[in-house]
Design an enzyme around this catalytic site. Structure first.
Site, PDB file in Angstrom:
ATOM      1  N   TRP A  63      -5.314  -8.827   1.232  1.00 36.89           N
ATOM      2  CA  TRP A  63      -5.340  -8.538  -0.192  1.00 36.89           C
ATOM      3  C   TRP A  63      -4.491  -9.536  -0.969  1.00 36.89           C
ATOM      4  O   TRP A  63      -4.944 -10.151  -1.944  1.00 36.89           O
ATOM      5  CB  TRP A  63      -4.834  -7.111  -0.400  1.00 36.89           C
ATOM      6  CG  TRP A  63      -4.990  -6.534  -1.766  1.00 36.89           C
ATOM      7  CD1 TRP A  63      -5.818  -6.952  -2.764  1.00 36.89           C
ATOM      8  CD2 TRP A  63      -4.281  -5.399  -2.265  1.00 36.89           C
ATOM      9  NE1 TRP A  63      -5.681  -6.141  -3.861  1.00 36.89           N
ATOM     10  CE2 TRP A  63      -4.736  -5.173  -3.590  1.00 36.89           C
ATOM     11  CE3 TRP A  63      -3.323  -4.531  -1.736  1.00 36.89           C
ATOM     12  CZ2 TRP A  63      -4.259  -4.134  -4.385  1.00 36.89           C
ATOM     13  CZ3 TRP A  63      -2.854  -3.498  -2.527  1.00 36.89           C
ATOM     14  CH2 TRP A  63      -3.323  -3.300  -3.836  1.00 36.89           C
ATOM     15  N   HIS A 108       1.813 -13.184  11.183  1.00 37.91           N
ATOM     16  CA  HIS A 108       2.543 -11.960  11.486  1.00 37.91           C
ATOM     17  C   HIS A 108       3.631 -12.217  12.530  1.00 37.91           C
ATOM     18  O   HIS A 108       4.290 -11.278  12.983  1.00 37.91           O
ATOM     19  CB  HIS A 108       1.587 -10.893  12.034  1.00 37.91           C
ATOM     20  CG  HIS A 108       0.431 -10.587  11.139  1.00 37.91           C
ATOM     21  ND1 HIS A 108       0.587 -10.186   9.838  1.00 37.91           N
ATOM     22  CD2 HIS A 108      -0.915 -10.618  11.363  1.00 37.91           C
ATOM     23  CE1 HIS A 108      -0.605  -9.985   9.288  1.00 37.91           C
ATOM     24  NE2 HIS A 108      -1.518 -10.238  10.187  1.00 37.91           N
ATOM     25  N   ARG A 258     -10.777  -0.934   5.207  1.00 38.86           N
ATOM     26  CA  ARG A 258     -11.171   0.411   5.621  1.00 38.86           C
ATOM     27  C   ARG A 258     -10.988   1.432   4.503  1.00 38.86           C
ATOM     28  O   ARG A 258     -11.929   2.125   4.127  1.00 38.86           O
ATOM     29  CB  ARG A 258     -10.360   0.827   6.858  1.00 38.86           C
ATOM     30  CG  ARG A 258     -10.789   2.132   7.492  1.00 38.86           C
ATOM     31  CD  ARG A 258      -9.890   2.469   8.677  1.00 38.86           C
ATOM     32  NE  ARG A 258      -8.524   2.715   8.271  1.00 38.86           N
ATOM     33  CZ  ARG A 258      -8.049   3.913   7.941  1.00 38.86           C
ATOM     34  NH1 ARG A 258      -8.829   4.969   7.969  1.00 38.86           N
ATOM     35  NH2 ARG A 258      -6.796   4.057   7.583  1.00 38.86           N
TER      36      ARG A 258
END
Length: 296
Positions: A63, A108, A258
């Site tokens: 996002w 990450h 999702r």
């Protein structure tokens, strides 16, 4: 580096790569290829105008990457590539080097794997935080839905692995505490912290704040258009992958987008699981000043 099979209490297995005790996804590479790719990142050549989005898994990286990319290009148009194509641990360095400036890269990984030049050149960093209960639920669905993990375990067994810090990318607690320490110790370093829940609740003002950090020219019209284009309902349609790629990467109807809701964890946690999570959280985060919103 070796292939590693993680087994939960229910007997379900997960395919990972072990790099000197650190577990990550194989990204459809061999264990040797993935290990070499990650180890080589220490000497990755950064550019002065690189921007890095660094966050734990399932914290909103897709996002924020989309929003930041639109701000840098100065127009609210869907980015014609996936965030994973700019991901340090997923893409060979020669391909990252071919990306035109300014690059918005992402990872990450823990500090120990990140490029040395990132800190030497004081490249801008966007750090995203999300409440760990929603993050854990999203992480579970992510691992179950992506084929390379080959995992089909149950939620309660997965949650236990999360709390025991045995999953991919190691400890969520350790990751966020390391970043909290870094930000506190380096007040002049250009780190922009975004809370996922604030981005949901105050989308326009958070996008404005990010635009200022990135140093881009913007106006109310651009910010509002980016906000609208990057609404969850729009991104879930605009960022669909091709049918052939879907069959290769995903199981069933899985999507990277999702739900995106705050508070979905309440649909997954039992009372006992929530109490155990809180117990572990309070123990591991007792010295932290971080505060998370679990509902908005």
């Amino acid at each position: 580096m070796t292939s590693f099979v993680l087994t939960d209490e229910g007997g379900a297995t997960m395919q990972l790569v072990d790099i000197d005790g650190y577990k990550i996804c194989n990204f459809y590479n061999s264990a040797e290829e993935e290990g070499e790719l990650v180890r080589a990142l220490k000497t990755f050549e950064c550019r002065d105008d690189d921007v890095f989005i660094l966050a734990p898994m399932k914290s909103g990286t897709h996002w924020v990457w989309e929003i930041a990319s639109m701000l840098l290009q100065g127009k609210a148009e869907t980015i014609p590539k996936r965030k994973s194509k700019n991901m340090l641990e997923n893409v060979p360095q020669n391909e990252l080097n071919d990306i035109p400036s300014p690059r918005i890269l992402n990872s990450h990984l823990d500090f120990k794997f990140l490029p040395e030049q990132l800190f030497e050149k004081k490249c801008k960093i966007i750090h995203i935080l999300r409440n760990p209960k929603d993050m854990a639920v999203s992480f579970y669905n992510h691992v179950k839905g992506i084929t390379c993990y080959a995992y089909d375990g149950e939620w309660q067994h997965y949650l236990k692995l999360f709390l025991e810090e045995k999953l991919e990318y190691g400890s969520w607690f350790g990751n966020v505490l390391s970043w909290e320490t870094f930000v506190k110790a380096n007040p002049s370093y250009p780190v922009h912290v975004i809370y996922y829940e604030e981005l949901q609740k105050n989308n326009v003002s958070e996008i404005e704040r990010l635009a200022k950090f990135l140093g881009v020219d913007f106006n109310d019209q651009l910010v509002n258009m980016v906000s609208e284009k990057c609404q969850f309902s729009n991104m879930s349609k605009d960022k669909l992958v091709s049918d052939d790629l879907r069959k290769l990467l995903y199981k069933g109807n899985f999507t990277m987008y999702r739900k995106g809701a705050v508070g979905d964890w309440k649909n997954w946690f039992t009372v006992a699981q929530n109490e155990e999570f809180d117990r572990v959280y309070n123990q591991k985060m007792k010295h932290s000043a971080l505060s998370f919103q679990y509902t908005i």
